[in-house]
Scaffold this active site. Structure first.
Site, mmCIF file in Angstrom:
data_model
loop_
_atom_site.group_PDB
_atom_site.id
_atom_site.type_symbol
_atom_site.label_atom_id
_atom_site.label_comp_id
_atom_site.label_asym_id
_atom_site.label_seq_id
_atom_site.Cartn_x
_atom_site.Cartn_y
_atom_site.Cartn_z
ATOM 1 N N TYR A 278 -14.343 4.699 0.610
ATOM 2 C CA TYR A 278 -13.719 6.144 0.202
ATOM 3 C C TYR A 278 -14.436 6.646 -0.820
ATOM 4 C CZ TYR A 278 -10.457 9.687 -1.720
ATOM 5 O OH TYR A 278 -9.964 10.903 -2.266
ATOM 6 N N ARG B 95 10.552 6.892 -16.098
ATOM 7 C CA ARG B 95 9.085 6.459 -15.856
ATOM 8 C C ARG B 95 9.170 4.943 -15.488
ATOM 9 N NH1 ARG B 95 7.082 3.748 -19.871
ATOM 10 N NH2 ARG B 95 7.675 5.296 -21.653
ATOM 11 N N ASP C 225 -7.140 -1.794 1.531
ATOM 12 C CA ASP C 225 -6.629 -0.313 1.620
ATOM 13 C C ASP C 225 -6.285 -0.040 3.072
ATOM 14 O OD1 ASP C 225 -6.305 2.465 1.953
ATOM 15 O OD2 ASP C 225 -8.108 2.802 0.556
ATOM 16 N N LYS D 86 -1.208 10.196 3.121
ATOM 17 C CA LYS D 86 -1.544 10.326 4.396
ATOM 18 C C LYS D 86 -0.633 10.152 5.438
ATOM 19 C CE LYS D 86 -5.783 11.035 2.206
ATOM 20 N NZ LYS D 86 -5.612 10.527 0.781
#
Length: 378
Positions: A102, A49, A174, A199
């Site tokens: 978004y 982690r 973004d 994406k």
């Protein structure tokens, strides 16, 4: 030596494995690591982690592609956004967001961060005066998408960076729709770049992920602390898949853009289409800004039909364009934002038009894509 984008995409953070000579970084599919002594983890690795060599390779590559010093990889784009907000903001702080953000980002602000005491104001960030009017003394972040999802609005990154500096706020961009191949916000003055690596960066619709890239060392340390403390990191295999996709980002983006430009030309002349939203069109209100800050106009197109029923019918009739959410993969996708990706903003100031259709143009033979649109629009 200054390396080109495509070279960095293939080599940054991805040196051959020193033990075996493998040219592809290994998948370190492990949760923990043997330590040489108490308090002496080998090469600094103690728990995945906190750090993992495969994720480190991805983070180094992402930083290089965006011209940053530090990259941080997450389990999703929204995990990256949430970590950023909680690292930078406190209850009572304020954020300016786009008025066509978004849907998932809006939901994060409206349904999650607001309950934590974070206030936000949607503003038309393509207009610097509107952005300035939305800023208050409590504003910690000006949050920008450019191009926006799904209306393809364009914001002036350099202008907003200057406004953020005047206001004592951070400019967060973004960059998912453009990808680092088409646009590099840090070079234009942004403080943080956000990606849904699901994406274009991953590019094959087979992995979910997110990223933050920064230049400032102190900010990077705060983000890294929260990345570990909150724990929404990507797994080693996801990091490896994303690195695999990055290697072809430049050549894929060129093909996405080539195909999109042909499709835009077709849609502009179609009698059933009332308007086409694409930054590459000279009559797009953000065209001049896009030309200054983007290499090309991208593979995303939105267009409007005569009414919502017609828009839904086009989505349902498409065959080669797959009806599905997400974007940026090698395959072409079509969707109805109002009923799909942006359903969460229905009834809000960010509600999108019901007659809107969004295309994510893939890298197939463009004549086949044009034929599919022809039959869907008939």
């Amino acid at each position: 030596m200054t390396l080109g984008f495509e070279t960095l995409a293939i080599h940054a953070g991805q040196e051959p494995d020193p033990r075996t000579g493998a040219v592809v970084p290994p998948i370190y599919q492990t949760s923990t690591y043997a330590q040489d002594a108490v308090g002496a983890p080998r090469l600094g690795y103690e728990y995945s982690r906190t750090a993992n060599p495969t994720r480190d390779a991805l983070q180094e590559c992402l930083a290089a592609l965006e011209g940053g010093r530090h990259g941080l990889a997450f389990a999703s784009g929204l995990a990256a956004e949430d970590t950023l907000l909680r690292a930078v903001c406190r209850p009572g702080d304020h954020v300016v967001i786009p008025d066509d953000a978004y849907g998932g980002t809006f939901r994060l602000f409206a349904k999650v961060a607001a309950n934590w005491g974070l206030e936000f104001t949607p503003a038309h960030l393509s207009n610097l005066d509107a952005a300035r009017a939305a800023v208050s003394k409590r504003t910690k972040i000006i949050w920008v998408e450019t191009p926006t999802n799904p209306l393809l609005g364009i914001a002036d990154i350099a202008g907003l960076a200057a406004l953020a500096r005047e206001s004592g706020a951070l400019l967060v961009v973004d960059n998912t729709f453009a990808s680092p191949y088409l646009q590099q916000p840090l070079a234009l003055g942004a403080d943080v770049v956000v990606h849904s690596t699901t994406k274009y960066i991953g590019g094959h619709s087979d992995v979910v992920g997110g990223a933050l890239v920064v230049r400032d060392d102190d900010l990077a340390a705060r983000l890294a602390f929260h990345q570990n403390a909150m724990g929404a990191v990507c797994g080693p295999f996801d990091a490896w898949l994303t690195l695999r996709g990055i290697k072809t980002l430049g050549v894929r983006m060129d093909r996405h853009c080539d195909n999109a430009e042909r499709i835009v030309e077709y849609l502009v002349g179609h009698r059933a289409v009332t308007s086409v939203l694409y930054p590459g069109l000279p009559d797009h209100p953000g065209h001049e800004t896009a030309v200054k800050q983007m290499r090309r106009s991208g593979g995303m197109i939105s267009f409007r039909m005569r009414d919502e029923a017609a828009a839904i019918e086009v989505c349902n009739r498409a065959k080669l364009f797959v009806l599905g959410e997400s974007l940026g993969g090698v395959e072409s996708l079509i969707e109805h934002p109002g009923r799909m990706t942006h359903a969460s903003v229905a009834g809000s100031a960010l509600e999108v038009p019901g007659d809107l259709v969004r295309l994510s143009v893939g890298i197939e033979s463009v004549d086949d894509l044009l034929a599919d649109l022809e039959q869907a629009l008939r």
